[in-house]
Motif scaffolding. Structure first.
Motif, PDB file in Angstrom:
ATOM      1  N   GLN A 106       0.881  -1.322   0.024  1.00  0.00           N
ATOM      2  CA  GLN A 106       0.003   0.066   0.072  1.00  0.00           C
ATOM      3  C   GLN A 106       0.851   1.350   0.078  1.00  0.00           C
ATOM      4  O   GLN A 106       2.044   1.194   0.498  1.00  0.00           O
ATOM      5  N   SER A 107       0.177   2.408  -0.277  1.00  0.00           N
ATOM      6  CA  SER A 107       1.030   3.789  -0.495  1.00  0.00           C
ATOM      7  C   SER A 107      -0.200   4.661  -0.100  1.00  0.00           C
ATOM      8  O   SER A 107      -1.372   4.262   0.150  1.00  0.00           O
ATOM      9  N   MET A 108       0.421   6.053   0.156  1.00  0.00           N
ATOM     10  CA  MET A 108      -0.461   7.088   0.443  1.00  0.00           C
ATOM     11  C   MET A 108      -0.262   8.141  -0.411  1.00  0.00           C
ATOM     12  O   MET A 108       1.042   8.659  -0.395  1.00  0.00           O
ATOM     13  N   ASP A 150      -8.150   0.074 -11.775  1.00  0.00           N
ATOM     14  CA  ASP A 150      -8.866  -0.207 -10.702  1.00  0.00           C
ATOM     15  C   ASP A 150      -8.439  -0.295  -9.320  1.00  0.00           C
ATOM     16  O   ASP A 150      -9.135  -0.939  -8.342  1.00  0.00           O
ATOM     17  N   VAL A 151      -7.317   0.212  -9.003  1.00  0.00           N
ATOM     18  CA  VAL A 151      -6.682   0.316  -7.637  1.00  0.00           C
ATOM     19  C   VAL A 151      -7.772   0.705  -6.619  1.00  0.00           C
ATOM     20  O   VAL A 151      -8.215   1.681  -6.908  1.00  0.00           O
ATOM     21  N   PRO A 152      -7.842   0.036  -5.669  1.00  0.00           N
ATOM     22  CA  PRO A 152      -8.962   0.576  -4.614  1.00  0.00           C
ATOM     23  C   PRO A 152      -8.294   1.681  -3.881  1.00  0.00           C
ATOM     24  O   PRO A 152      -7.178   1.910  -3.354  1.00  0.00           O
ATOM     25  N   VAL A 184      -2.182   8.922  -7.769  1.00  0.00           N
ATOM     26  CA  VAL A 184      -2.550   7.361  -7.309  1.00  0.00           C
ATOM     27  C   VAL A 184      -2.230   6.665  -8.284  1.00  0.00           C
ATOM     28  O   VAL A 184      -1.682   5.479  -8.472  1.00  0.00           O
ATOM     29  N   ALA A 185      -2.220   7.136  -9.721  1.00  0.00           N
ATOM     30  CA  ALA A 185      -1.926   6.302 -11.115  1.00  0.00           C
ATOM     31  C   ALA A 185      -0.513   6.136 -10.813  1.00  0.00           C
ATOM     32  O   ALA A 185      -0.232   5.057 -11.072  1.00  0.00           O
ATOM     33  N   GLU A 186       0.305   7.050 -10.534  1.00  0.00           N
ATOM     34  CA  GLU A 186       1.782   6.820 -10.513  1.00  0.00           C
ATOM     35  C   GLU A 186       2.078   5.667  -9.407  1.00  0.00           C
ATOM     36  O   GLU A 186       2.987   4.781  -9.724  1.00  0.00           O
ATOM     37  N   LEU A 187       1.350   5.740  -8.313  1.00  0.00           N
ATOM     38  CA  LEU A 187       1.518   4.838  -7.222  1.00  0.00           C
ATOM     39  C   LEU A 187       1.191   3.522  -7.602  1.00  0.00           C
ATOM     40  O   LEU A 187       1.920   2.391  -7.413  1.00  0.00           O
ATOM     41  N   ALA A 188       0.017   3.306  -8.292  1.00  0.00           N
ATOM     42  CA  ALA A 188      -0.457   2.191  -8.824  1.00  0.00           C
ATOM     43  C   ALA A 188       0.406   1.613  -9.834  1.00  0.00           C
ATOM     44  O   ALA A 188       0.675   0.316  -9.936  1.00  0.00           O
ATOM     45  N   ARG A 189       0.883   2.387 -10.792  1.00  0.00           N
ATOM     46  CA  ARG A 189       1.826   1.833 -11.870  1.00  0.00           C
ATOM     47  C   ARG A 189       2.951   1.448 -11.212  1.00  0.00           C
ATOM     48  O   ARG A 189       3.885   0.464 -11.960  1.00  0.00           O
TER      49      ARG A 189
END
Ligand code: SF4
Length: 402
Positions: A29-31, A83-85, A46-51
């Motif tokens: 996880q991250s924030m 679709d990252v929650p 969020v997209a950067e973290l998810a990718r």
């Protein structure tokens, strides 16, 4: 027989498309650190973290503007096919925001509630209840996240008083640790009494010291089967934050404790937020708990290396692999299991390269200016000249394709 640690038994909890706990892999996880009210910038981060590999991303929901922005952030991510929650982080005004903006709750996959920061006295109970009722209404799980820095002061005072009455009182530090655990467990029991199902609760109890964190989580794990979210809070900057987080989390993960992790690093000004994701992945991968990227084995270099050339090559290969991974993952299942060796001279170079799936042994001081490449333990080619780096990169790519 598997050499992985035996996992502490926890109840699986669904967080959107991700499951935390049970036999499921430990989740990264991250924030974000953007202003959530800025939906565009938050969605981009969020997209950067998810990718980068964050499987769940938390955003703070601290104001009406932030609560209003959450559905737009979700829509923007959906439009990017991500679709990252999303987890909403709620504190003292969470009950008001969730009541006034139900669409915010709907857009979130989980609510994080800090029971030490939802109000005082009788108000506290009503406000906590309102948030739990929202979670029940939208069938969302809740992480009850207690934190050293915002521990329920009424509970702490009560436990300090009770401790003082004991014939052999505990040290104040030990009472604080017990208060953290009690706050998490009592808040979970309260949420269940309100009607939140047992398998909709995740717990965390974060502190900023390595030894207290280990003690608190060991105790928490012994006393419940809720999935546990691990993280050293306020871990700090640079090497200090990385080492302290790794030290604390590795001990717990080795004992099978922890179902999801976050590495809370303070980024350098303008620094890369995704670093916390790569550190979390490296911890899990180096412990053999998960595989995210091919491992690059590189020697540290010494007086035998003729230049820094091999360090650059190791760095280039690492960056190249990271860049290619999203595409490789789609086309070459299992690619994350492979090992690439980049070695500085003939002392350990051939041996380490033979153990890797593909490896190169660069010329050290006084050695012939040639770089043998090994694939599956056999020498396949000897590279020379100006373009060893590019040629080796091409061999890695061809190896993966094969
Ligand atoms: Fe030094 Fe060679 Fe060992 Fe690398 S492999 S650390 S260059 S002796």
């Amino acid at each position: 027989m598997s050499s992985s640690p035996v996992r502490h038994r926890t109840v699986p909890v669904r967080v959107g498309p991700v499951t935390v706990g049970g036999d499921h892999p430990v989740v990264v996880q991250s924030m974000t650190n953007t202003d959530t009210a800025d939906a565009l910038r938050t969605a981009v981060q969020v997209a950067e973290l998810a990718r980068a590999g964050s499987e769940i991303v938390r955003i703070t929901v601290n104001s009406e503007d932030a609560a209003r922005a959450v559905p737009e952030i979700r829509e923007r991510l959906d439009a990017m096919d991500l679709d990252v929650p999303l987890v909403g982080d709620f504190h003292f005004n969470g009950h008001k925001l969730l009541t006034k903006y139900p669409e915010c709750a709907e857009a979130l996959a989980k609510l994080r509630i800090n029971p030490g920061n939802v109000g005082r006295g009788s108000k506290r109970d009503a406000q906590y209840q309102a948030m739990i009722e929202t979670a029940i209404r939208f069938d969302r799980p809740v992480r009850i996240g207690v934190n050293w820095g915002s521990l329920d002061q009424e509970l702490l005072a009560r436990m300090m008083d009770e401790n003082a009455q004991q014939p052999e009182p505990l040290e104040p530090q030990a009472v604080m640790e017990q208060a953290l655990i009690t706050s998490a467990l009592e808040s979970a029991a309260e949420a269940e009494r309100i009607g939140l199902p047992h398998d909709r609760i995740i717990l965390s109890a974060k502190v900023s010291g390595v030894q207290p964190l280990i003690r608190v989580y060991q105790d928490l794990a012994a006393r419940c089967d809720y999935p546990l979210h691990l993280g050293l809070t306020e871990a700090g900057m640079g090497a200090r934050g990385i080492v302290a987080s790794t030290a604390a989390l590795s001990v717990l993960l080795q004992q099978g404790i922890g179902d999801t992790i976050r590495i809370s690093l303070t980024p350098e000004p303008g620094g890369d937020r995704t670093q916390e994701v790569s550190v979390a992945q490296e911890i899990l991968q180096s412990m053999g708990l998960r595989s995210f990227l091919p491992s690059v084995v590189a020697c540290p270099g010494c007086g035998r290396t003729s230049s820094e050339y091999f360090q650059h090559l190791a760095q280039d290969i690492q960056s190249y692999i990271r860049q290619q991974m999203p595409t490789w993952k789609q086309h070459y299942p299992g690619v994350e299991e492979m090992t690439v060796a980049v070695m500085g001279c003939v002392v350990n170079g051939p041996g380490e390269s033979k153990h890797a799936d593909i490896g190169i042994s660069l010329p050290g001081t006084g050695e012939q200016p040639v770089a043998p490449v090994y694939e599956d333990g056999e020498k396949t080619v000897t590279l020379k000249g100006e373009h060893i780096a590019e040629d080796f990169q091409a061999r890695v790519e061809a190896y993966i394709e094969r």
